[in-house]
Scaffold this motif. Structure first.
Motif, short mmCIF file in Angstrom:
data_model
loop_
_atom_site.label_atom_id
_atom_site.label_comp_id
_atom_site.label_asym_id
_atom_site.label_seq_id
_atom_site.Cartn_x
_atom_site.Cartn_y
_atom_site.Cartn_z
N LEU A 1 56.08 78.65 81.65
CA LEU A 1 54.63 78.70 81.89
C LEU A 1 54.06 80.06 81.50
N TYR A 2 54.83 81.11 81.75
CA TYR A 2 54.36 82.45 81.37
C TYR A 2 54.22 82.56 79.85
N SER A 3 55.15 81.95 79.12
CA SER A 3 55.07 81.96 77.65
C SER A 3 53.84 81.19 77.18
N ILE A 4 53.56 80.05 77.82
CA ILE A 4 52.36 79.28 77.48
C ILE A 4 51.10 80.08 77.78
N LEU A 5 51.10 80.78 78.91
CA LEU A 5 49.95 81.61 79.27
C LEU A 5 49.70 82.69 78.23
N THR A 6 50.77 83.34 77.82
CA THR A 6 50.64 84.40 76.80
C THR A 6 50.06 83.84 75.51
N GLY A 7 50.56 82.65 75.11
CA GLY A 7 50.05 82.01 73.90
C GLY A 7 48.58 81.65 74.02
N LEU A 8 48.18 81.14 75.18
CA LEU A 8 46.77 80.79 75.40
C LEU A 8 45.87 82.01 75.33
N GLN A 9 46.36 83.12 75.87
CA GLN A 9 45.56 84.34 75.85
C GLN A 9 45.37 84.84 74.42
N VAL A 10 46.40 84.69 73.58
CA VAL A 10 46.29 85.06 72.16
C VAL A 10 45.27 84.16 71.47
N VAL A 11 45.36 82.85 71.74
CA VAL A 11 44.41 81.90 71.15
C VAL A 11 42.99 82.23 71.61
N GLY A 12 42.84 82.53 72.90
CA GLY A 12 41.52 82.84 73.43
C GLY A 12 40.89 84.05 72.78
N SER A 13 41.72 85.04 72.47
CA SER A 13 41.18 86.26 71.85
C SER A 13 40.74 86.02 70.41
N ALA A 14 41.24 84.93 69.80
CA ALA A 14 40.88 84.65 68.40
C ALA A 14 39.71 83.67 68.28
#
Length: 217
Positions: free
Chosen positions: A37-50
């Motif tokens: 879940l932490y890995s998914i969260l990190t990925g979502l945050q990257v997507v959100g910044s873009a």
């Protein structure tokens, strides 16, 4: 080997097997599901910044917050199932850690006191006593209708005594013989018996319930 000894040996085996499975599940929740879940969260945050579109950006932010909340809940559940401090630091520190979670979950303040010098216990005894205390505290949250609990660890040269007093509504022991509450109390007594200790329970309507655990050192 008589029937009683055979039954106790079987009960001990079942409890030990359950504890090993609980430990495995707690580890998997923390290091497996939690890390994924932490890995998914990190990925979502990257997507959100873009993302530039504000509506989608807000949606990703909400999803990130939901995952963060889920990660926290999984960590708390993992600690409740098998607190790592129990193995690393011992019974009393593990109980202090658990009580923080207990108070935040149920809103019940526990006045925890230690008298004497803590004595290191075998892992099996640590787990057994911790589970009995955990069951007692969960019963208080379910049935006692109280906001305050007094819990004392008393170490002597020969014995550990733990007392738990809830000051709640109390109940008549004889009226709970066939209830789920009674089965929980019976399990507490059985766990202590299998470690060479004992558990005594007394209760009075309007004055609360007192549980005392005794374990030879």
């Amino acid at each position: 080997m008589d029937v009683l000894q055979t039954k106790q040996k079987l009960n001990s085996y079942i409890i030990d097997s359950q504890e090993e499975e609980i430990k495995r599940i707690a580890l998997e929740l923390h290091e497996g599901v939690g890390q994924n879940l932490y890995s998914i969260l990190t990925g979502l945050q990257v997507v959100g910044s873009a993302i530039s579109e504000e509506g989608m950006k807000s949606y990703v932010r909400e999803m990130s917050q939901l995952i963060e909340k889920t990660i926290q809940e999984i960590r708390l559940l993992s600690v409740e199932l098998h607190p790592p401090t129990l193995t690393t630091f011992g019974l009393y520190p593990a109980m202090k850690s658990y009580l923080k979670l207990y108070t935040s979950t149920f809103g019940i303040l526990v006045d925890l006191e230690i008298v004497g010098k803590e004595v290191s216990l075998p892992e099996r005894s640590n787990i057994a006593v911790f589970r009995v205390c955990q069951e007692a505290l969960e019963n208080i949250a379910k049935y006692a209708d109280t906001s305050k609990v007094k819990m004392t660890f008393l170490y002597s040269d020969t014995e550990l005594k733990i007392s738990i007093q809830d000051f709640g509504r109390g109940f008549k022991l004889e009226e709970h013989e066939d209830s789920h509450h009674s089965s929980g109390l019976a399990v507490m007594k059985e766990r202590m018996l299998l470690t060479g200790g004992k558990c005594t329970i007394s209760s009075k309507i309007g004055e609360g319930t007192s549980i005392e655990l005794f374990l030879p050192l």
